[in-house]
Design a protein around this motif. Structure first.
Motif, PDB file in Angstrom:
ATOM      1  N   SER A 238       9.003  53.760  32.883  1.00  0.00           N
ATOM      2  CA  SER A 238       8.078  54.804  32.429  1.00  0.00           C
ATOM      3  C   SER A 238       6.694  54.245  32.139  1.00  0.00           C
ATOM      4  CB  SER A 238       8.633  55.483  31.172  1.00  0.00           C
ATOM      5  OG  SER A 238       8.846  54.534  30.135  1.00  0.00           O
ATOM      6  N   ARG A 239       6.603  52.929  31.900  1.00  0.00           N
ATOM      7  CA  ARG A 239       5.306  52.291  31.630  1.00  0.00           C
ATOM      8  C   ARG A 239       5.385  50.820  31.993  1.00  0.00           C
ATOM      9  NH1 ARG A 239       2.779  49.795  26.929  1.00  0.00           N
ATOM     10  NH2 ARG A 239       0.504  49.965  27.077  1.00  0.00           N
ATOM     11  N   ASN A 240       4.374  50.351  32.703  1.00  0.00           N
ATOM     12  CA  ASN A 240       4.250  48.952  33.075  1.00  0.00           C
ATOM     13  C   ASN A 240       3.051  48.369  32.331  1.00  0.00           C
ATOM     14  OD1 ASN A 240       3.642  46.493  34.233  1.00  0.00           O
ATOM     15  ND2 ASN A 240       3.352  47.272  36.303  1.00  0.00           N
ATOM     16  N   ASP A 241       3.321  47.484  31.386  1.00  0.00           N
ATOM     17  CA  ASP A 241       2.250  46.828  30.627  1.00  0.00           C
ATOM     18  C   ASP A 241       2.082  45.420  31.189  1.00  0.00           C
ATOM     19  OD1 ASP A 241       0.358  46.098  28.777  1.00  0.00           O
ATOM     20  OD2 ASP A 241       1.787  45.769  27.154  1.00  0.00           O
ATOM     21  N   THR A 242       0.964  45.178  31.880  1.00  0.00           N
ATOM     22  CA  THR A 242       0.726  43.904  32.552  1.00  0.00           C
ATOM     23  C   THR A 242      -0.361  43.117  31.840  1.00  0.00           C
ATOM     24  OG1 THR A 242       1.388  44.776  34.709  1.00  0.00           O
ATOM     25  CG2 THR A 242      -0.007  42.823  34.718  1.00  0.00           C
ATOM     26  N   ARG A 243      -0.083  41.846  31.556  1.00  0.00           N
ATOM     27  CA  ARG A 243      -1.050  40.938  30.932  1.00  0.00           C
ATOM     28  C   ARG A 243      -1.260  39.737  31.849  1.00  0.00           C
ATOM     29  NH1 ARG A 243      -3.018  43.880  26.514  1.00  0.00           N
ATOM     30  NH2 ARG A 243      -1.309  45.294  25.934  1.00  0.00           N
ATOM     31  N   LEU A 244      -2.522  39.439  32.152  1.00  0.00           N
ATOM     32  CA  LEU A 244      -2.860  38.298  33.000  1.00  0.00           C
ATOM     33  C   LEU A 244      -3.357  37.162  32.113  1.00  0.00           C
ATOM     34  CD1 LEU A 244      -4.641  40.162  35.929  1.00  0.00           C
ATOM     35  CD2 LEU A 244      -2.235  39.497  35.727  1.00  0.00           C
ATOM     36  N   LEU A 245      -2.651  36.050  32.157  1.00  0.00           N
ATOM     37  CA  LEU A 245      -2.871  34.958  31.225  1.00  0.00           C
ATOM     38  C   LEU A 245      -3.052  33.635  31.963  1.00  0.00           C
ATOM     39  CD1 LEU A 245       0.215  35.852  28.958  1.00  0.00           C
ATOM     40  CD2 LEU A 245      -2.106  36.786  28.757  1.00  0.00           C
ATOM     41  N   TYR A 246      -3.456  32.620  31.214  1.00  0.00           N
ATOM     42  CA  TYR A 246      -3.452  31.253  31.728  1.00  0.00           C
ATOM     43  C   TYR A 246      -2.850  30.354  30.641  1.00  0.00           C
ATOM     44  CZ  TYR A 246      -7.475  30.110  28.747  1.00  0.00           C
ATOM     45  OH  TYR A 246      -8.303  29.904  27.673  1.00  0.00           O
TER      46      TYR A 246
END
Length: 253
Positions: A238-246
């Motif tokens: 129902s929801r895709n929470d995407t975090r782009l990290l290093y």
């Protein structure tokens, strides 16, 4: 008792031990200033991670949002893999008795109320998925500052749908990631956290261009095409929470 039977028992017990599932703690530190970030970096690098190593936690991950993310400079993620829930529950007591940790982490531990090292901290507790019962180190070898680690949380409308998405990962989705060289670190079923029911996972990519190419290849993959429209997997996210990290330079992962 025959040697063959003993060998069989040893093989079975070894296999069961190998399949024992990890538990994960993922902390998110919310910060407001560069001073807080520096305090956290010093604490994690000089105090917490060495103490974790002394207490049997071989690898600890520290990640931060990449510069293009809206929360860049506002969060620090701490990933701690454990062999059992007892490990999670017992770590604080072990750190309290660790005098080296108490000394090296003093500025964080004893921070004044009006100069805290973070604004707020939140935690998610997960158990690894059966398809990858142990966390893995990224296979990347390029500079950590150039990497893109993708942390995703897939939320579901109900527990039943959530379980179906977990099944989808265990039944082929994570195999596609492996085939396409996503170099995943973990897949976790959330036991306690803010956005349940949800699963979380982290994949790693050399840079943003590679990350985008990976997802393009995933969308076109025949194995994905063969499972994404199956009735049993309909409406599982129902929801895709995407975090782009290093990864921080001192991160083990």
């Amino acid at each position: 008792m025959s040697l063959g039977f003993i060998a069989l028992c040893f093989f079975i017990s070894s296999n069961l031990l190998a399949q024992k599932r990890d538990f994960y703690e993922l902390r998110t530190y919310h910060i407001e200033t560069a001073e807080q970030e520096a305090m956290l970096d010093e604490y994690l690098e000089k105090a917490f991670i060495p103490a974790a190593h002394r207490n049997g936690i071989a690898k600890v991950g520290v990640f931060k949002p990449i510069a293009s993310e809206p929360d860049a400079g506002k969060k620090v993620y701490l990933f701690i893999p454990f062999k059992s829930m007892d490990g999670i529950l017992g770590l604080a007591a072990k750190l309290a008795k660790d005098q080296t940790y108490q000394t090296s982490g003093s500025s964080y531990i004893n921070a004044a109320f009006d100069k805290p090292p973070y604004k707020r901290m939140e935690t998610s507790i997960m158990q690894s998925m059966t398809g990858q019962p142990k966390f893995a180190e990224s296979k990347l070898t390029n500079s950590k500052k150039d990497r893109v680690y993708e942390l995703r949380s897939y939320e579901a409308a109900t527990e039943r749908l959530y379980k179906q998405k977990v099944k989808m990962f265990n039944s082929g989705e994570m195999d596609i990631f492996e085939k396409l060289n996503y170099s995943p670190i973990f897949y976790g079923e959330t036991i306690a956290g803010a956005n349940m029911p949800n699963l979380m996972y982290m994949t790693t990519h050399e840079n943003m261009d590679v990350r985008n190419a990976h997802w393009k290849a995933f969308s076109a993959d025949p194995d994905w095409a063969g499972m994404k429209d199956l009735a049993e997997y309909k409406n599982t996210v129902s929801r895709n929470d995407t975090r782009l990290l290093y990864p921080a330079e001192y991160s083990d992962l």
